[in-house]
Enzyme design. Structure first.
Site, short mmCIF file in Angstrom:
data_model
loop_
_atom_site.label_atom_id
_atom_site.label_comp_id
_atom_site.label_asym_id
_atom_site.label_seq_id
_atom_site.Cartn_x
_atom_site.Cartn_y
_atom_site.Cartn_z
CB SER A 64 -0.94 0.02 1.20
OG SER A 64 -2.02 -0.82 0.94
CE LYS A 67 -3.89 0.84 -0.98
NZ LYS A 67 -4.51 0.43 0.30
CE1 TYR A 188 -4.65 -1.10 -4.33
CE2 TYR A 188 -5.30 -3.41 -4.43
CZ TYR A 188 -4.93 -2.29 -3.70
OH TYR A 188 -4.84 -2.38 -2.32
CE1 TYR A 240 -5.09 1.74 4.26
CE2 TYR A 240 -3.50 0.51 5.58
CZ TYR A 240 -3.92 1.00 4.37
OH TYR A 240 -3.18 0.75 3.25
CB VAL A 258 0.02 -5.96 4.14
CG1 VAL A 258 -1.24 -5.38 4.73
CG2 VAL A 258 -0.12 -6.19 2.65
#
Ligand code: GLN
Length: 304
Positions: A64, A67, A188, A240, A258
């Protein structure tokens, strides 16, 4: 400040209790095989001084953290239009949650939860002929080194990415995804499977502590306003449903993955990356958080 001495000291402390807590991400089978007894840390100051310690040259799956880069490219290409289909509020939910999406009719809370990053990927598919290469070349240009996608990780996630497939289809059902679900997910999954080490990542996000200026040259990547906004999103949404805890304990914008990596930005000062694969229940590297907390306490650096 002698950053090298600070990093060496933190690495020695963290390394002595690696493997005592947390567990490696196993919902992506290829990631479950990574050795948890690894820790690396690197930083690059605004002026280009670099320091690193531990396994900072070992490549890992950026997941991630990608992103941040896809959002940067999308902000450049789409400008304000991007925010018509993505929010800017913390989700207070895990990164792969489906619940909010139904209540909020297919508009993801922010670009860093999976649903939001899938919409960012959709923008990139619309706006670039070859979004996968665009992302890879972009990151590679930022750290000035050739980079690769780990094909095993990409295939592993594509084969088991049931939640992401569900999220993308759900967004599509609201008419909020312009392109084919599988094309968007392919971008993605592949951006998440880029392999990088801590030194490369600390360098690649350095534009966020330089008001949007390229880490190694004088050209502008994004406007200083856009850089500030990405930092704001990292602080409020980058980890998050633990973003509050990160702000409380570490006090700087962070983005986790992760694969066990976390990048952190201290505006006008420096950018960093820590990596250690064992995650806590919030899917953030446990030793990585500890190392960042030690770093900001020892140096007194914070955005507050
Ligand atoms: N590729 C991972 C996923 O979509 C990224 C999640 C993460 O790093 N938080 O589940």
């Amino acid at each position: 400040m002698d950053y090298q001495a600070v990093l060496d000291d933190i690495a020695a402390t963290i390394q002595s209790d690696l493997g005592t807590a947390g567990s490696v991400a196993d919902y992506i089978p290829a990631l479950s095989r990574v050795d948890p007894f690894q820790f690396g840390m690197a930083l690059r100051t605004r002026d280009g001084l670099e320091a690193w310690a531990g396994d900072a040259l070992t490549p890992f799956s950026i997941q991630s953290i990608s992103k941040v880069f896809s959002l940067t490219i999308a902000m450049r290409l789409a400008g304000e239009r991007l925010w018509e289909r993505i929010g800017r509020e913390p989700s207070g939910n895990p990164f792969n949650s489906l619940m909010q999406l139904e209540r909020e009719q297919g508009i993801p809370r922010n670009p860093f939860i999976n649903a939001g990053a899938i919409v960012v990927a959709d923008y990139l598919v619309t706006l670039d002929d070859d979004p996968e290469s665009a992302i890879l070349n972009y990151i590679s240009g930022l750290c000035d080194e050739p980079l690769e996608i780990d094909e095993e990780v990409a295939a592993s996630e594509a084969a088991t990415g049931f939640r992401n497939i569900a999220l993308a289809n759900f967004i599509k059902s609201y008419g909020k995804l312009d392109n084919d679900v599988s094309t968007v997910l392919d971008v993605y999954f592949r951006q998440c499977a880029v392999s990088m080490n801590c030194v490369q990542l600390a360098r690649a996000v350095n534009y966020l502590c330089r008001d949007g200026i390229h880490p190694l040259r004088d050209d502008r990547i994004i406007s200083s306003r856009q850089a500030r906004r990405i930092n704001a999103l990292m602080l409020t949404c980058g980890t998050y449903d633990t973003a509050g805890e990160f702000a409380f304990r570490i006090g700087v914008p962070c983005k986790s993955g992760v694969g066990g990596g976390i990048v952190a930005v201290i505006p006008d000062s420096l950018s960093m990356c820590v990596w250690s694969p064992a995650l806590d229940a919030g899917h953030n590297s446990l030793p990585g958080q500890k190392a960042l907390e030690m770093f900001t306490s020892r140096t007194g650096l914070s955005v507050f």
